[in-house]
Design a protein around this motif. Structure first.
Motif, PDB file in Angstrom:
ATOM      1  N   ARG A 225      16.468  10.470  95.304  1.00 53.20           N
ATOM      2  CA  ARG A 225      16.917   9.804  94.081  1.00 53.20           C
ATOM      3  C   ARG A 225      15.808  10.136  93.101  1.00 53.20           C
ATOM      4  O   ARG A 225      14.739  11.049  93.380  1.00 53.20           O
ATOM      5  CB  ARG A 225      16.812   8.404  94.155  1.00 53.20           C
ATOM      6  CG  ARG A 225      17.916   7.854  95.072  1.00 53.20           C
ATOM      7  CD  ARG A 225      17.952   6.328  95.054  1.00 53.20           C
ATOM      8  NE  ARG A 225      19.281   5.846  95.984  1.00 53.20           N
ATOM      9  CZ  ARG A 225      20.358   5.908  95.507  1.00 53.20           C
ATOM     10  NH1 ARG A 225      20.575   5.703  94.282  1.00 53.20           N
ATOM     11  NH2 ARG A 225      21.452   5.475  96.596  1.00 53.20           N
ATOM     12  N   GLN A 226      15.934   9.935  91.875  1.00 49.69           N
ATOM     13  CA  GLN A 226      15.250  10.231  90.734  1.00 49.69           C
ATOM     14  C   GLN A 226      14.597   8.989  89.934  1.00 49.69           C
ATOM     15  O   GLN A 226      15.476   8.174  89.545  1.00 49.69           O
ATOM     16  CB  GLN A 226      16.046  11.258  89.500  1.00 49.69           C
ATOM     17  CG  GLN A 226      14.918  11.285  88.507  1.00 49.69           C
ATOM     18  CD  GLN A 226      15.389  12.716  87.682  1.00 49.69           C
ATOM     19  OE1 GLN A 226      15.517  13.782  88.168  1.00 49.69           O
ATOM     20  NE2 GLN A 226      15.427  12.749  86.416  1.00 49.69           N
ATOM     21  N   ALA A 227      13.530   9.248  89.604  1.00 50.42           N
ATOM     22  CA  ALA A 227      12.598   8.216  88.832  1.00 50.42           C
ATOM     23  C   ALA A 227      11.948   8.764  87.639  1.00 50.42           C
ATOM     24  O   ALA A 227      11.871   9.850  87.335  1.00 50.42           O
ATOM     25  CB  ALA A 227      11.471   7.488  89.892  1.00 50.42           C
ATOM     26  N   LEU A 228      12.155   7.670  86.590  1.00 50.46           N
ATOM     27  CA  LEU A 228      11.606   8.107  85.310  1.00 50.46           C
ATOM     28  C   LEU A 228      10.746   6.883  84.618  1.00 50.46           C
ATOM     29  O   LEU A 228      11.252   5.815  84.484  1.00 50.46           O
ATOM     30  CB  LEU A 228      12.996   8.442  84.329  1.00 50.46           C
ATOM     31  CG  LEU A 228      12.484   8.656  82.837  1.00 50.46           C
ATOM     32  CD1 LEU A 228      11.714  10.032  82.631  1.00 50.46           C
ATOM     33  CD2 LEU A 228      13.951   8.679  82.053  1.00 50.46           C
ATOM     34  N   GLN A 229       9.609   7.279  84.332  1.00 52.02           N
ATOM     35  CA  GLN A 229       8.709   6.343  83.660  1.00 52.02           C
ATOM     36  C   GLN A 229       8.869   6.354  82.200  1.00 52.02           C
ATOM     37  O   GLN A 229       8.447   7.603  81.530  1.00 52.02           O
ATOM     38  CB  GLN A 229       7.257   6.322  84.065  1.00 52.02           C
ATOM     39  CG  GLN A 229       7.433   5.697  85.582  1.00 52.02           C
ATOM     40  CD  GLN A 229       7.513   6.922  86.706  1.00 52.02           C
ATOM     41  OE1 GLN A 229       7.100   8.008  86.632  1.00 52.02           O
ATOM     42  NE2 GLN A 229       8.192   6.600  87.818  1.00 52.02           N
ATOM     43  N   LEU A 230       8.738   5.337  81.367  1.00 53.27           N
ATOM     44  CA  LEU A 230       8.752   5.559  80.047  1.00 53.27           C
ATOM     45  C   LEU A 230       7.411   4.916  79.691  1.00 53.27           C
ATOM     46  O   LEU A 230       7.097   3.676  79.911  1.00 53.27           O
ATOM     47  CB  LEU A 230       9.860   4.612  79.185  1.00 53.27           C
ATOM     48  CG  LEU A 230      11.130   5.182  79.407  1.00 53.27           C
ATOM     49  CD1 LEU A 230      12.290   4.390  78.484  1.00 53.27           C
ATOM     50  CD2 LEU A 230      11.402   6.736  79.320  1.00 53.27           C
TER      51      LEU A 230
ATOM     52  N   LYS B  55      11.916  12.747  93.275  1.00 55.43           N
ATOM     53  CA  LYS B  55      11.795  13.608  91.771  1.00 55.43           C
ATOM     54  C   LYS B  55      11.373  12.567  90.906  1.00 55.43           C
ATOM     55  O   LYS B  55      11.921  11.491  90.628  1.00 55.43           O
ATOM     56  CB  LYS B  55      12.940  14.205  91.800  1.00 55.43           C
ATOM     57  CG  LYS B  55      12.816  15.166  90.609  1.00 55.43           C
ATOM     58  CD  LYS B  55      14.222  15.904  90.320  1.00 55.43           C
ATOM     59  CE  LYS B  55      13.806  16.954  89.307  1.00 55.43           C
ATOM     60  NZ  LYS B  55      15.166  17.815  88.837  1.00 55.43           N
ATOM     61  N   THR B  56      10.348  12.803  90.359  1.00 54.80           N
ATOM     62  CA  THR B  56       9.682  11.878  89.359  1.00 54.80           C
ATOM     63  C   THR B  56       9.270  12.666  88.189  1.00 54.80           C
ATOM     64  O   THR B  56       8.478  13.620  88.017  1.00 54.80           O
ATOM     65  CB  THR B  56       8.275  11.023  90.017  1.00 54.80           C
ATOM     66  OG1 THR B  56       8.633  10.621  91.124  1.00 54.80           O
ATOM     67  CG2 THR B  56       7.769  10.122  89.130  1.00 54.80           C
ATOM     68  N   THR B  57       9.657  11.947  86.920  1.00 59.52           N
ATOM     69  CA  THR B  57       9.392  12.216  85.572  1.00 59.52           C
ATOM     70  C   THR B  57       8.589  11.022  84.830  1.00 59.52           C
ATOM     71  O   THR B  57       9.247  10.111  84.966  1.00 59.52           O
ATOM     72  CB  THR B  57      10.405  12.925  84.646  1.00 59.52           C
ATOM     73  OG1 THR B  57      10.740  13.876  85.472  1.00 59.52           O
ATOM     74  CG2 THR B  57      10.118  13.287  83.266  1.00 59.52           C
ATOM     75  N   ALA B  58       7.638  11.426  84.023  1.00 57.58           N
ATOM     76  CA  ALA B  58       7.132  10.312  83.047  1.00 57.58           C
ATOM     77  C   ALA B  58       7.037  10.850  81.636  1.00 57.58           C
ATOM     78  O   ALA B  58       6.685  12.179  81.482  1.00 57.58           O
ATOM     79  CB  ALA B  58       5.480   9.948  83.574  1.00 57.58           C
ATOM     80  N   ILE B  59       7.234   9.957  80.746  1.00 60.98           N
ATOM     81  CA  ILE B  59       7.581  10.457  79.246  1.00 60.98           C
ATOM     82  C   ILE B  59       6.294   9.733  78.743  1.00 60.98           C
ATOM     83  O   ILE B  59       6.234   8.556  78.644  1.00 60.98           O
ATOM     84  CB  ILE B  59       8.650  10.231  78.573  1.00 60.98           C
ATOM     85  CG1 ILE B  59       9.771  10.797  79.244  1.00 60.98           C
ATOM     86  CG2 ILE B  59       8.552  10.317  77.239  1.00 60.98           C
ATOM     87  CD1 ILE B  59      11.316  10.488  78.891  1.00 60.98           C
ATOM     88  N   GLU B  60       5.456  10.347  77.907  1.00 64.90           N
ATOM     89  CA  GLU B  60       4.147   9.663  77.495  1.00 64.90           C
ATOM     90  C   GLU B  60       3.856  10.465  76.038  1.00 64.90           C
ATOM     91  O   GLU B  60       4.071  11.525  75.866  1.00 64.90           O
ATOM     92  CB  GLU B  60       2.767  10.007  78.375  1.00 64.90           C
ATOM     93  CG  GLU B  60       1.516   9.634  77.836  1.00 64.90           C
ATOM     94  CD  GLU B  60       1.534   8.203  77.524  1.00 64.90           C
ATOM     95  OE1 GLU B  60       0.982   7.919  76.283  1.00 64.90           O
ATOM     96  OE2 GLU B  60       1.926   7.437  78.239  1.00 64.90           O
TER      97      GLU B  60
END
Length: 260
Positions: free
Chosen positions: A73-78, A96-101
């Protein structure tokens, strides 16, 4: 220990952003944005562990998916914060991991002081305004775990907390996807925030924890509402505790749908 301060790293025409610094308190390192408010923490001898109870509760979406499916699965942090959720999803859950900063200094701090790994094929940090980035069609329908923890240096209320914002968040999720949100701050309103989430996701999709001792309330919204039986939630909680060391059995006791 006195606060350590990172040099300002600002692009041309970038709005003034708060100074990023950290403090050490025994075995724990805290991230600050130019104030005494803690924006994230790390155990110095266990950098991938989740320090705060509310951060652990941001992982409650695990109760709604089969544990064996998590790595696919995919995680996304805001909001990157101290990188806790990003590191845990990437290193422990193998997602699979993405953060938006927004603040480039936060990214530098996380890599220098909070053991955030370098970007690779399964993890990236996007330097952007989350409100704008989540409207990029490339994210639509791709996110299984959306974790929203967006606060400025004053930590008075969530930075993004509107009906249009939550509509955009729902559009990011897969059919089994969940959003978890940290609600905290002297100017925030749990009832108003939940009302907006309910308008975007449907009242039957909203679950909430009791507040932590520190006053953080984590709310979960499902893309597709469901009512798993308590027996299933407890069975998954036991697996989550065994596999990842999170206090998931306690979650089930203090976590309930808003419409029950």
């Amino acid at each position: 220990m006195p606060l350590a301060i990172i040099p300002r790293i600002l692009k041309k025409n970038t709005p003034q952003l708060p100074e990023v610094n950290f403090s050490d308190d025994g075995p724990v390192r805290h991230l600050h944005l130019g104030s005494e408010w803690i924006q994230g923490s790390m155990y110095l001898d266990a950098p991938n562990a989740l320090v705060h109870e509310y951060i652990q509760r941001m992982m409650a979406w695990l109760l709604f998916v089969p544990p064996e499916s998590v790595k696919d699965r995919q995680a996304l942090q805001l909001g990157l914060g101290a990188g806790s959720l990003t590191k845990f999803c990437h290193k422990e859950l193998r997602m699979k991991t993405t953060a938006i900063e927004l603040n480039p200094q936060v990214l530098v701090a996380c890599r220098g002081w909070f053991k955030l790994p370098a970007e690779n094929t399964r993890m990236q940090v996007v330097l952007a305004d989350a409100a704008e980035e989540i409207q990029n069609p490339k994210w639509f329908g791709t996110v299984d775990a959306l974790q929203v923890d967006l606060y400025d240096h004053e930590a008075a209320a969530p930075v993004l907390d509107s009906l249009p914002f939550y509509n955009h968040c729902r559009r990011l999720l897969t059919p089994e996807g969940c959003m978890t949100v940290n609600l905290f701050g002297r100017a925030s309103s749990f009832a108003r925030s939940v009302e907006k989430m309910s308008a975007a996701f449907g009242k039957e999709a909203i679950w909430a924890f009791k507040p932590t001792r520190e006053g953080n309330t984590v709310v979960l919204a499902q893309h597709t509402p469901s009512r798993p039986k308590r027996e299933l939630l407890m069975a998954r909680a036991e697996l989550i505790e065994t596999k990842w060391g999170l206090p998931a059995s306690k979650w089930v006791r203090v976590f309930k749908p808003m419409l029950s």
